[in-house]
Design a protein around this motif. Structure first.
Motif, short mmCIF file in Angstrom:
data_model
loop_
_atom_site.label_atom_id
_atom_site.label_comp_id
_atom_site.label_asym_id
_atom_site.label_seq_id
_atom_site.Cartn_x
_atom_site.Cartn_y
_atom_site.Cartn_z
N UNK A 228 0.84 -1.21 0.00
CA UNK A 228 0.00 0.00 0.00
C UNK A 228 0.87 1.25 0.00
N UNK A 229 1.88 1.27 0.84
CA UNK A 229 2.78 2.42 0.93
C UNK A 229 3.57 2.60 -0.37
N UNK A 230 4.10 1.52 -0.91
CA UNK A 230 4.92 1.61 -2.13
C UNK A 230 4.11 2.12 -3.31
N UNK A 231 2.89 1.64 -3.46
CA UNK A 231 2.05 2.07 -4.57
C UNK A 231 1.63 3.53 -4.41
N UNK A 232 1.36 3.95 -3.17
CA UNK A 232 1.00 5.35 -2.93
C UNK A 232 2.17 6.27 -3.25
N UNK A 233 3.37 5.86 -2.85
CA UNK A 233 4.54 6.68 -3.12
C UNK A 233 4.86 6.73 -4.61
N UNK A 234 4.65 5.63 -5.29
CA UNK A 234 4.97 5.56 -6.72
C UNK A 234 3.91 6.24 -7.58
N UNK A 235 2.64 6.04 -7.29
CA UNK A 235 1.58 6.49 -8.19
C UNK A 235 0.61 7.50 -7.58
N UNK A 236 0.76 7.81 -6.30
CA UNK A 236 -0.23 8.64 -5.63
C UNK A 236 -0.49 9.98 -6.28
#
Length: 357
Positions: A228-236
């Protein structure tokens, strides 16, 4: 058997890890937390606490393809217990080995569809991930060697198991790839990082990172929170479905590195029964590793609470921004600081009998 997440996912993790730490007689030294925050510099925090999400210099044909790659890396984020053997074989650590393997699938255009994952063999996994499957060892006969499975071949078997199982689940749910499932889960989560993690945990056994310790449940769920954190940081900033809210309340992504660093800084004080785990070549059982990881979750929660005190109660000089320090930021900080030369040789506990970290 169907797995069901506990109600109030984040709070359940914080509650059960605190209870596990207390039962394990692992103490949190409040003075050490104050010293850690007083010694923390703005330069060090700004340098080590910022992670932009996994981004690779590769061409992706679609959002689903890139999300699929990142999600496969996350669901396979394990192997720390084989660090020594992996470095001896390829000079790569556990995480680097996982990235290398998934990049191998992508660059060679090897399919990572549900059907393909469900049929992967151990030898195919070993080939993609660069894991030596067999070792020549001396036999009882002079000048004769025998070929035996390598220690690291166990890791290849664990990765195969996760990939086969993930493929089967995706086929049952009628999704072509893990990336397609993750995108659908993000849409259903409607902006909630906690709900997104819950969907992952309820669906895939490889995300069901929990155990019965002393007859009580302990929830950690490292890989679900990390994704969840990685995807938010990458695509948020570019993909609204991944602009998850509430991640500042997420527990840390507890592995073997964070507890090790917290013991080193004196924040966690271990009982005699666990001190062997942080000595050279400290091997833990699955149960011991959960006790240490649970203590790290609870300890980081207390660090964050102390760091975010305002006014006369403020500790240290670092400014953590409008939202304050989050557990996710602290996790990134401790993990990245552990890579610094002065900390790399600190003994870390390891457990070869887990797929969760």
């Amino acid at each position: 058997m169907t797995f069901t997440c506990p109600t109030n996912l984040y709070e359940s993790v914080y509650t059960t890890t605190k209870q596990c730490r207390e039962r394990s007689d692992i103490k949190i030294d409040q003075d050490a937390i104050v010293q850690f925050l007083n010694n923390l510099t703005q330069e060090s925090w700004d340098k080590h606490s910022v992670a932009n999400g996994m981004s690779f210099p590769l061409r992706f044909d679609s959002l689903e393809q890139e999300v699929n790659i990142l999600s496969l890396i996350d669901i396979l984020n394990t192997g720390h217990g084989f660090r020594k053997e992996l470095h001896e074989d390829s000079d790569r650590g556990a995480f680097e080995t996982i990235v290398f393997g998934i990049m191998s699938f992508h660059i060679s255009s090897s399919p990572t569809t549900a059907d393909a994952l469900s049929q992967l063999t151990g030898w195919e996994v070993g080939s993609h991930f660069g894991i030596t499957m067999q070792k020549d060892v001396p036999s009882e006969l002079a000048h004769v060697t025998m070929s035996k499975p390598s220690v690291a071949s166990k890791l290849a078997g664990q990765l195969q198991g996760v990939l086969n199982e993930t493929g089967r689940v995706l086929k049952e749910k009628k999704f072509e790839t893990l990336g397609a499932f993750v995108i659908d889960a993000a849409k259903k989560a409607n902006g909630s990082g906690e709900k997104f993690a819950e969907i992952l945990i309820n669906t895939f056994p490889a995300f069901q990172d929990c155990a019965d310790i002393d007859g009580e449940k302990v929830y950690v769920f490292k890989k679900a929170f990390l994704l969840a954190s990685s995807l938010e940081r990458r695509f948020g900033d570019t993909e609204p479905i991944f602009a998850f809210k509430g991640l500042e309340k997420s527990p840390i992504f507890a592995d073997n590195v964070i507890p090790t660093m917290m013991v080193h800084f004196g924040i966690l004080a271990l009982p005699e029964s666990l001190k062997h785990t942080v000595q050279e070549d400290g091997v833990t059982t699955v149960e011991e590793s959960y006790r240490l990881r649970a203590a790290a979750v609870d300890g980081c929660r207390e660090i964050v609470e102390k760091a975010n005190q305002k006014g006369e109660s403020k500790v240290g000089t670092v400014e953590f921004g409008e939202k304050g320090m989050s557990s996710c930021d602290l996790d990134v900080y401790l993990w990245r600081v552990a890579k610094e030369p002065q900390y790399r040789k600190i003994p870390r506990f390891h457990c070869k009998d887990t797929i969760f970290f």
